[in-house]
Motif scaffolding. Sequence first.
Motif, short mmCIF file in Angstrom:
data_model
loop_
_atom_site.label_atom_id
_atom_site.label_comp_id
_atom_site.label_asym_id
_atom_site.label_seq_id
_atom_site.Cartn_x
_atom_site.Cartn_y
_atom_site.Cartn_z
N PRO A 59 -2.29 63.08 88.10
CA PRO A 59 -1.91 63.78 88.20
C PRO A 59 -0.06 64.00 88.92
N ASN A 60 -0.33 62.78 90.27
CA ASN A 60 0.61 62.98 91.00
C ASN A 60 2.59 62.74 89.85
N LYS A 61 2.16 62.14 89.22
CA LYS A 61 3.33 61.60 87.77
C LYS A 61 3.51 62.92 87.33
N ILE A 62 4.03 62.40 86.49
CA ILE A 62 4.86 63.74 85.51
C ILE A 62 4.70 63.08 84.27
N PHE A 63 3.53 65.22 83.78
CA PHE A 63 3.36 64.65 82.60
C PHE A 63 4.56 65.10 81.60
N ARG A 64 4.46 63.72 80.36
CA ARG A 64 5.48 64.05 79.60
C ARG A 64 5.22 64.07 78.01
N ILE A 65 5.83 65.33 77.57
CA ILE A 65 5.71 65.75 75.95
C ILE A 65 6.31 65.44 75.18
N GLY A 66 6.54 65.20 73.69
CA GLY A 66 7.36 64.72 73.44
C GLY A 66 6.74 65.90 71.74
N ASP A 67 8.17 66.78 71.31
CA ASP A 67 8.00 67.44 70.45
C ASP A 67 8.81 66.84 69.03
N PHE A 68 7.89 66.21 67.80
CA PHE A 68 9.24 65.30 67.02
C PHE A 68 9.20 66.16 65.97
N GLY A 69 10.67 66.50 65.38
CA GLY A 69 11.65 67.53 63.99
C GLY A 69 10.88 68.27 65.04
N CYS A 70 11.12 68.67 65.53
CA CYS A 70 11.20 70.66 66.62
C CYS A 70 11.98 71.14 66.09
N SER A 71 12.96 71.42 65.61
CA SER A 71 13.94 71.92 64.46
C SER A 71 14.28 73.10 66.14
N ILE A 72 14.42 74.55 65.47
CA ILE A 72 15.69 75.31 66.72
C ILE A 72 14.16 75.69 67.13
N GLY A 73 13.09 76.38 66.71
CA GLY A 73 12.10 77.19 67.23
C GLY A 73 11.38 78.37 66.24
N PRO A 74 11.79 78.93 66.83
CA PRO A 74 10.37 79.37 68.10
C PRO A 74 8.71 78.86 67.78
N ASN A 75 8.71 77.72 66.71
CA ASN A 75 7.10 77.16 66.58
C ASN A 75 6.65 76.27 67.56
N THR A 76 8.53 75.43 67.95
CA THR A 76 8.25 74.48 68.77
C THR A 76 7.35 74.44 70.54
N PHE A 77 8.25 76.06 69.92
CA PHE A 77 7.31 76.85 72.26
C PHE A 77 5.86 76.81 72.06
N PHE A 78 5.64 77.48 70.83
CA PHE A 78 4.12 77.80 70.88
C PHE A 78 3.05 76.49 71.06
N ALA A 79 3.97 75.42 70.15
CA ALA A 79 2.97 74.77 70.45
C ALA A 79 3.00 73.51 71.63
N VAL A 80 3.91 73.15 72.17
CA VAL A 80 4.38 72.82 73.60
C VAL A 80 3.33 73.84 74.72
N GLU A 81 3.63 75.47 74.63
CA GLU A 81 2.37 76.16 75.42
C GLU A 81 1.19 75.98 75.32
N ASN A 82 0.78 75.73 73.71
CA ASN A 82 -0.59 75.28 73.85
C ASN A 82 -0.57 73.94 74.31
N ILE A 83 -0.23 72.78 74.32
CA ILE A 83 -0.19 71.08 74.38
C ILE A 83 -0.79 71.58 76.33
N ILE A 84 0.43 72.27 77.02
CA ILE A 84 0.49 72.90 78.12
C ILE A 84 -1.02 72.95 78.60
N LYS A 85 -0.70 74.54 78.00
CA LYS A 85 -2.71 75.45 78.58
C LYS A 85 -3.51 74.00 77.63
N SER A 86 -4.11 73.68 77.52
CA SER A 86 -4.92 72.73 77.22
C SER A 86 -5.21 71.61 78.19
N VAL A 87 -3.60 70.90 78.63
CA VAL A 87 -3.64 69.27 79.44
C VAL A 87 -4.25 70.10 80.88
N GLU A 88 -3.92 71.47 81.29
CA GLU A 88 -3.61 72.03 82.37
C GLU A 88 -5.22 72.81 82.36
#
Length: 372
Positions: A59-88
């Motif tokens: 956890p002292n290092k950076i956690f890197r997430i890639g969304d491939f084929g993200c388009s222009i949003g907003p769906n990609t933002f919902f997906a990323v938010e949920n991944i971060i919530k789950s990792v946290e």
Amino acid sequence: MDVEKFIEPSSTYHMLGSDDPYSYAQNSEYQKQLVVSAEELIFELIDKHLDIEKPSFDPNKIFRIGDFGCSIGPNTFFAVENIIKSVENKYKYKSNIKNPRIPEYHVFFNDHVDNDFNALFRNIPITRKYFPAGVPGSFHGRLFPNATLHFVHCSTALHWLSRIPKEVTETNSSAFNKGRIHYTGAKKEVKEVYSTQYRKDIKSFLSARAQELVPGGLMVLVILGFPGGVLPSESSIGIGFNILGSCLEDMVQMGKITEEEVDSFNLPFYYPSPSELKALIEENGCFNIERIERLSEPMKNEKQNLNILIKVCVSHLRAVIGGLIEEHFGNEIVEELFQLHMKKLHENPMMFDEKYRKEANYFMFLKQKSHL
Ligand SMILES: C[S@@+](CC[C@H](N)C(=O)[O-])C[C@H]1O[C@@H](n2cnc3c(N)ncnc32)[C@H](O)[C@@H]1O
């Protein structure tokens, strides 16, 4: 360094960007519902499979997430938010340490170079808990250095081929797809060359991601496909494509476009069955498949009237393939083509009948085998 792996494939398709009424952002409710229905699965499986005690997930290092084929949003933002919530959740509540550290997040939004990244960055939520970055380029090749990503997400994008198989436009080939715009309803040779291209593309995607993920890194794929044995031509998608193809034929009759232009136009989409994709992942050998699940069908319970359904369907299709049509036939025909498509769907609305809803969306959760 292997330079070839950085070379872009010949075609770069992209969605309509900006604030256009036919933009992806305003016509992607279907894909949004898929992101939402994958949320609980992602939460559960991150909890189960994220190895926070391993050095690569320090956890002292950076956690890197890639969304491939993200388009222009907003769906990609919902997906990323949920991944971060789950990792946290995992770092906060599942660590053996008292007052555990939570990593900082770096999120990479990937799409083709022509994607409207300005629109994407304008719309990133101000409440975000991550540092965003754009990564332009095809996900069929390498986009990140070795072992840098912790989590890969790719939703409803992998059915896009890197290129149209050349045989479908060669008049002397047995796979020449005369008068059709897709393999649905076409002769078997056409489907075969699409499928060969798909296999190549998925192999490149998997081997690139296997190298980019840290040992034990996780990957979620949401794939549009068909259950084994279903004929695409008997599905809503296939029927819709065939009707669109017949509109192009009508425009040939009207002298608006030429027959050759139609014969040389094919949609770059391939829809695998889950077992086909599973076999490709196993052949690649770099991932354990932790879960495959069929997601509930988006918009199933929305009992809208037919007029609205047709309008939504045509706007959605226009947001996704409007750019391809424009590039191939020119801007002048786009409006008329989609008006004609709308008219024909009113005359023949069978694709909206429940019994043709045979396409399905599959959720796959993969874990990179740590020995790599
Ligand atoms: C249907 S959209 C899905 C967008 C988003 N993931 C969502 O769930 O709403 C598919 C996206 O994949 C992108 N795409 C297709 N092929 C790609 C490739 N080879 N490399 C990067 N992006 C690609 C398209 O440009 C498009 O933006």
